[in-house]
Design an enzyme around this catalytic site. Structure first.
Site, PDB file in Angstrom:
ATOM      1  N   GLU A   1      64.421  92.852  -5.219  1.00  0.00           N
ATOM      2  CA  GLU A   1      65.049  92.645  -6.519  1.00  0.00           C
ATOM      3  C   GLU A   1      64.023  92.912  -7.611  1.00  0.00           C
ATOM      4  O   GLU A   1      64.256  92.602  -8.778  1.00  0.00           O
ATOM      5  CB  GLU A   1      65.639  91.238  -6.634  1.00  0.00           C
ATOM      6  CG  GLU A   1      64.650  90.131  -6.353  1.00  0.00           C
ATOM      7  CD  GLU A   1      65.267  88.768  -6.469  1.00  0.00           C
ATOM      8  OE1 GLU A   1      65.709  88.409  -7.565  1.00  0.00           O
ATOM      9  OE2 GLU A   1      65.295  88.039  -5.452  1.00  0.00           O
TER      10      GLU A   1
ATOM     11  N   CYS B   1      67.476  87.034  -3.179  1.00  0.00           N
ATOM     12  CA  CYS B   1      66.627  86.737  -2.009  1.00  0.00           C
ATOM     13  C   CYS B   1      67.363  86.898  -0.680  1.00  0.00           C
ATOM     14  O   CYS B   1      66.797  86.666   0.386  1.00  0.00           O
ATOM     15  CB  CYS B   1      66.062  85.327  -2.117  1.00  0.00           C
ATOM     16  SG  CYS B   1      65.076  85.114  -3.587  1.00  0.00           S
TER      17      CYS B   1
ATOM     18  N   THR C   1      56.672  78.377  -9.489  1.00  0.00           N
ATOM     19  CA  THR C   1      57.418  78.878  -8.323  1.00  0.00           C
ATOM     20  C   THR C   1      57.371  80.414  -8.261  1.00  0.00           C
ATOM     21  O   THR C   1      58.255  81.044  -7.695  1.00  0.00           O
ATOM     22  CB  THR C   1      58.887  78.376  -8.329  1.00  0.00           C
ATOM     23  OG1 THR C   1      59.565  78.891  -9.488  1.00  0.00           O
ATOM     24  CG2 THR C   1      58.967  76.874  -8.355  1.00  0.00           C
TER      25      THR C   1
ATOM     26  N   SER D   1      70.312  75.911  -9.900  1.00  0.00           N
ATOM     27  CA  SER D   1      70.093  76.833  -8.768  1.00  0.00           C
ATOM     28  C   SER D   1      69.719  76.051  -7.509  1.00  0.00           C
ATOM     29  O   SER D   1      70.160  76.370  -6.408  1.00  0.00           O
ATOM     30  CB  SER D   1      69.017  77.874  -9.098  1.00  0.00           C
ATOM     31  OG  SER D   1      67.740  77.301  -9.192  1.00  0.00           O
TER      32      SER D   1
ATOM     33  N   HIS E   1      64.980  79.826   3.403  1.00  0.00           N
ATOM     34  CA  HIS E   1      64.418  80.549   2.255  1.00  0.00           C
ATOM     35  C   HIS E   1      63.659  79.490   1.444  1.00  0.00           C
ATOM     36  O   HIS E   1      64.193  78.411   1.164  1.00  0.00           O
ATOM     37  CB  HIS E   1      65.560  81.157   1.430  1.00  0.00           C
ATOM     38  CG  HIS E   1      65.127  81.574   0.062  1.00  0.00           C
ATOM     39  ND1 HIS E   1      64.083  82.451  -0.137  1.00  0.00           N
ATOM     40  CD2 HIS E   1      65.563  81.221  -1.179  1.00  0.00           C
ATOM     41  CE1 HIS E   1      63.908  82.628  -1.437  1.00  0.00           C
ATOM     42  NE2 HIS E   1      64.792  81.887  -2.094  1.00  0.00           N
TER      43      HIS E   1
ATOM     44  N   ASN F   1      56.757  81.978  -3.995  1.00  0.00           N
ATOM     45  CA  ASN F   1      58.018  82.655  -3.683  1.00  0.00           C
ATOM     46  C   ASN F   1      57.782  84.154  -3.573  1.00  0.00           C
ATOM     47  O   ASN F   1      57.137  84.745  -4.429  1.00  0.00           O
ATOM     48  CB  ASN F   1      59.056  82.374  -4.787  1.00  0.00           C
ATOM     49  CG  ASN F   1      60.480  82.693  -4.346  1.00  0.00           C
ATOM     50  OD1 ASN F   1      60.697  83.191  -3.240  1.00  0.00           O
ATOM     51  ND2 ASN F   1      61.444  82.403  -5.194  1.00  0.00           N
TER      52      ASN F   1
ATOM     53  N   SER G   1      70.246  83.983  -4.879  1.00  0.00           N
ATOM     54  CA  SER G   1      70.979  83.540  -6.065  1.00  0.00           C
ATOM     55  C   SER G   1      72.060  84.538  -6.414  1.00  0.00           C
ATOM     56  O   SER G   1      72.002  85.716  -6.068  1.00  0.00           O
ATOM     57  CB  SER G   1      70.010  83.398  -7.239  1.00  0.00           C
ATOM     58  OG  SER G   1      69.288  82.214  -7.107  1.00  0.00           O
TER      59      SER G   1
END
Ligand code: HMG
Length: 400
Positions: A92, A124, A165, A214, A246, A288, A321
């Site tokens: 992404e 993700c 993050t 989220s 995840h 992440n 997401s």
């Protein structure tokens, strides 16, 4: 007619899954306690509340293409390259609106030209979509091998709530028949719903996110696909040797394992929680990496756990997401350690250089997004594949 029946039987019994797994993240990191102090936060908020100890820092000489090539070159042999006929690149944080990152990577890795190579995107979840597609491809063509890549740079912006993050890196999965690591179970459970929890409008270099929402949606999707998976398969929590998540930040996976083990026998909760600690070790040190995150967690489990044995079933929860999730499982194979190609990732992560918060902020602003022509000094980047700059909007990749 006879052939179709025979083939269908073969597919039914053929094991297909992850044969090899490679990972790459740059050699730089920022310490989360230091970042917290600079942001006037209690270090324990980042270390315990978010569950991150170090965060990968991405120099401008690395992007999703170079990181992917660096991860894949750790696992591919000459024979693999000969059998590969499909490259699926999940990201992404792609570097072009038209041309797939997979095409650059195929060239850098020296793959033959009679292959399919393309990019997929669903936040993700992308690498899991790629893995499932790869499985279907090998079911049709059992001699084929497929390279599935998940590579991303997670960016929320300096001094934002999402900043602790962030992170980045790439995983490379070689998918084949008779895999060394994990044979995928056929049945899985999935869910897609149009939800605005995290997105990145065209032209923006940092993600937009409704952070708490989220995290809540992630846990709701976990509940939904886990219930559905149990109904479809008849399997229960006690049938799983470990559950992988995840991990956008590792505290969220901890919430996931607590949610799944609510009401479970204490011994089962203890066993799964212990394995979760092994599975989050590397993610705590990297941050992440969006679509590669679940597979970094798999790698972490395989290198850290001493309990796992061939025949163990692992459950995997993939979340992207926007939003999409899948719960699936696979059976560990006798040579699962061999599929990591002897790379000691604990050592690689321990050998990275720490950079100051000032340096991290400087590098954050140096990423090449919109430059037409610029040369980069890559002499300090020890990675094999680097981005040397852009010339008239064409990215210049090389091996050094
Ligand atoms: P925040 O508002 O800064 O943090 O944002 P907080 O105030 O909610 O605190 C975080 C936790 O630290 C809390 O624990 C606090 O209690 C605790 P929780 O209530 O969650 O259990 N805390 C402390 N603990 C110990 N000692 C202390 C202390 N102080 C506080 N002294 C947030 C946090 C994660 C929301 C933010 O960083 C963010 O927005 N991150 C980005 C969004 C994200 O990662 N979402 C995850 C789900 S979405 C997803 O997974 C998809 C994604 O990967 C993208 C994709 O699919 O492409 C993101």
């Amino acid at each position: 007619m006879y052939d179709i029946v025979k083939k269908t039987k073969e597919w039914k019994f053929m094991k297909i899954g992850i044969d090899k797994l490679g990972f790459f993240t740059p050699d730089l990191y920022v310490d989360m306690a230091e970042l917290a102090r600079t942001r006037h936060e209690d270090p324990n908020k980042y270390l315990i509340g978010i569950g991150q100890a170090k965060m990968a820092v991405i120099p401008p000489t690395q992007d999703v293409v170079t990181m992917a090539a660096n991860a894949a070159q750790r696992i591919l042999t000459v024979d693999d390259k000969e059998q590969l006929d499909l490259v699926i690149f999940a990201t992404e944080s792609g570097i072009d609106n038209s041309k797939a990152a997979a095409v650059y990577v195929a060239r850098l890795l020296g793959l033959k030209s009679n292959i399919r190579a393309f990019e997929v995107k669903q936040a993700c979840y992308g690498a899991t979509a790629g893995l499932q597609l790869a499985r279907d491809h090998v079911a049709l063509f059992p001699r084929s091998k497929v390279l599935v890549i998940g590579a991303d740079i997670a960016r929320y912006g300096l001094k934002t709530p999402g900043e602790p993050t962030q992170g980045g890196g790439a995983v490379a999965l070689l998918v084949s028949a008779d895999p060394q690591i994990l044979a995928l179970d056929k049945q899985s459970a999935y869910q897609t719903q149009d939800i605005m929890d995290f997105w990145r409008p065209l032209g923006q270099t940092e993600a937009m996110v409704d952070g708490k929402y989220s995290s809540n949606i992630y846990l709701e999707f976990l509940d939904h696909v886990w219930q559905d998976y149990q109904q479809k398969t008849g399997l229960k929590l006690e049938d799983l040797a470990a559950v992988l998540f995840h991990l956008p930040y590792t505290k969220l996976g901890l919430k996931g394992i607590r949610q799944l083990t609510t009401g479970a026998e204490p011994a089962l909760t203890l066993r799964l929680t212990k394995e979760f600690e092994h599975a989050r070790t590397f993610n705590r040190l990297v941050g992440n990496l969006y679509t590669g995150s679940l597979y970094l967690s798999l790698l972490s489990l395989l290198q850290q756990s001493e309990q796992l044995i061939a025949g163990d079933r692992l459950g995997l929860f993939s979340y992207g997401s926007g939003a999409e999730a899948e719960f699936y499982s696979g059976i560990l194979q006798p040579d699962f350690k061999a599929g990591l190609m002897g790379v000691d990732y604990s050592q690689l992560l321990a050998n990275r250089q720490q950079v100051s918060v000032d340096k991290y902020e400087h590098l954050f602003k140096q990423q090449l997004f919109h430059a037409a022509t610029e040369e980069l000094d890559y002499s300090n980047d020890p990675a094999r594949f680097v981005l040397a700059g852009v010339k008239e909007y064409q990215r210049q990749y090389l091996e050094h």
